[in-house]
Design a protein around this motif. Structure first.
Motif, PDB file in Angstrom:
ATOM      1  N   THR A 167      -2.039   8.411  -2.815  1.00  0.00           N
ATOM      2  CA  THR A 167      -2.291   7.168  -2.085  1.00  0.00           C
ATOM      3  C   THR A 167      -2.747   6.066  -3.043  1.00  0.00           C
ATOM      4  N   ASP A 171       1.186   2.325   3.820  1.00  0.00           N
ATOM      5  CA  ASP A 171      -0.117   2.553   4.436  1.00  0.00           C
ATOM      6  C   ASP A 171      -0.892   3.444   3.473  1.00  0.00           C
ATOM      7  N   THR A 172      -2.201   3.409   3.552  1.00  0.00           N
ATOM      8  CA  THR A 172      -3.036   4.226   2.672  1.00  0.00           C
ATOM      9  C   THR A 172      -3.702   5.318   3.486  1.00  0.00           C
ATOM     10  N   ASN A 219       0.867  -1.172   0.000  1.00  0.00           N
ATOM     11  CA  ASN A 219       0.000   0.000   0.000  1.00  0.00           C
ATOM     12  C   ASN A 219       0.906   1.225   0.000  1.00  0.00           C
ATOM     13  N   ASP A 231      -4.468   2.013  -2.582  1.00  0.00           N
ATOM     14  CA  ASP A 231      -5.004   0.934  -1.752  1.00  0.00           C
ATOM     15  C   ASP A 231      -4.915  -0.362  -2.559  1.00  0.00           C
TER      16      ASP A 231
END
Length: 325
Positions: free
Chosen positions: A166, A235-236, A87, A168
């Protein structure tokens, strides 16, 4: 609310910013502050170096330093596969040295463009940002999501702009934020199993990762801009976390301004922080104090009430800056 009567050519940013109000992101793998060096503040990635001599350290976003690349130099991040997280959240400030022309790479984490990994590019005058994720068949196009618009307005030369990108991995979803605000995105190249475009972000421990050009295979698309607070997470980020990353080091609007004539913080009262205006009062009862932008209080008006600021002529300044949330 802040009112001042002088607007300078440039308001210097204040150190520290507003701080992160959201839950912090997890699994940070890179933190480059560029304070006269390219050392990773997380102590995760070692052996980072600058390739070329077209760079200098310049004034950064919040009073520190930033790294300016002049279009012929890049940052070699090494080969650590943690730079290709499952992610992804990439957060950074960018200030073009001049109006951007042609494709310019912000981060390159692939061999060829169709191989596994990811890259973030400012593609052209109508595509200020594009994110390529995962592999495709040889010579093909991987999953790619972009922001469209006027690049010169999106990345104004001589001004700091904050970006969060970002990804995911479960949803195969990309979001991009500019100065804390979510941008409209379009899928430039869709996930296509037949074409090998899986949209899955893999890693390669034998491949160079870099900032500012398209890698040792292509050796081009050099970035001509300054960068600051370059952070990468496995991380998202949520929208709230993306806003917090922006607010952490954002410019403070009133820094360097003179002749402030009003300062209403609404901390359960209408007191003017400048001490100039002493007869401020409510007209109506449709109001309440609620949680504010930085952990303090704010004033909520319900549509049938206003604030009477009195008759002080200083509230009609010859020059004007009004700042508020």
């Amino acid at each position: 609310m802040t009112v001042t009567s002088v607007f300078p050519a440039f308001a210097a940013p204040a150190a520290g910013g507003a701080g992160r109000a959201a839950d912090p992101l997890e699994n940070q793998v890179l933190d480059l502050e560029f304070e006269g060096e390219v050392e990773d503040g997380t102590n995760t990635i070692s052996g980072i170096s600058i390739q070329g001599d077209g760079y200098e350290y310049v004034d950064g976003v919040n009073g520190g330093k930033a790294l300016s690349l002049s279009g012929s130099t890049c940052v070699n991040l090494g080969k650590d596969e943690r730079l290709q997280p499952e992610n992804l959240t990439l957060s950074f400030w960018i200030n073009p040295n001049e109006t951007l022309t042609g494709e310019q790479i912000i981060s390159w984490n692939k061999d060829e463009w169709w191989t596994d990994g990811w890259y973030l590019s400012s593609l052209n005058d109508n595509t200020p940002l594009t994110l390529s994720i995962g592999p495709a068949n040889q010579g093909g196009q991987p999953y790619n999501v972009k922001v469209s618009g006027n690049r010169a307005e999106f990345f104004p030369a001589g001004e700091w702009t904050h970006i969060v990108v970002t990804y995911d991995s479960a949803m195969k979803y990309v979001q991009m934020y500019r100065n804390g605000i979510a941008q409209e995105t379009q899928v430039a190249y869709e996930i296509n199993a037949e074409g090998g475009a899986t949209g899955a972000l893999g890693s390669d421990a034998d491949m160079e990762k870099s900032i500012g050009y398209n890698g040792p295979v292509h050796k081009g698309a050099y970035l001509n801009a300054a960068l600051d607070h370059y952070e990468l997470f496995n991380d998202t980020a949520t929208a709230e976390q993306a806003l917090a990353l922006y607010e952490e080091n954002k410019k403070v609007e009133t820094a360097g301004l003179k002749n402030q004539v009003l300062d209403l913080e609404f901390e359960d009262n209408l007191a003017d922080g400048t001490g100039i205006n002493t007869d401020i009062k409510f007209a109506g009862s449709g109001y309440q104090y609620v949680d504010g932008a930085n952990g303090g209080k704010a004033l909520k008006l319900t549509g049938n009430t206003y604030i009477d600021l009195g008759k002080n002529t200083e509230l009609q300044p010859q020059n004007l800056t009004l700042s508020f949330w």
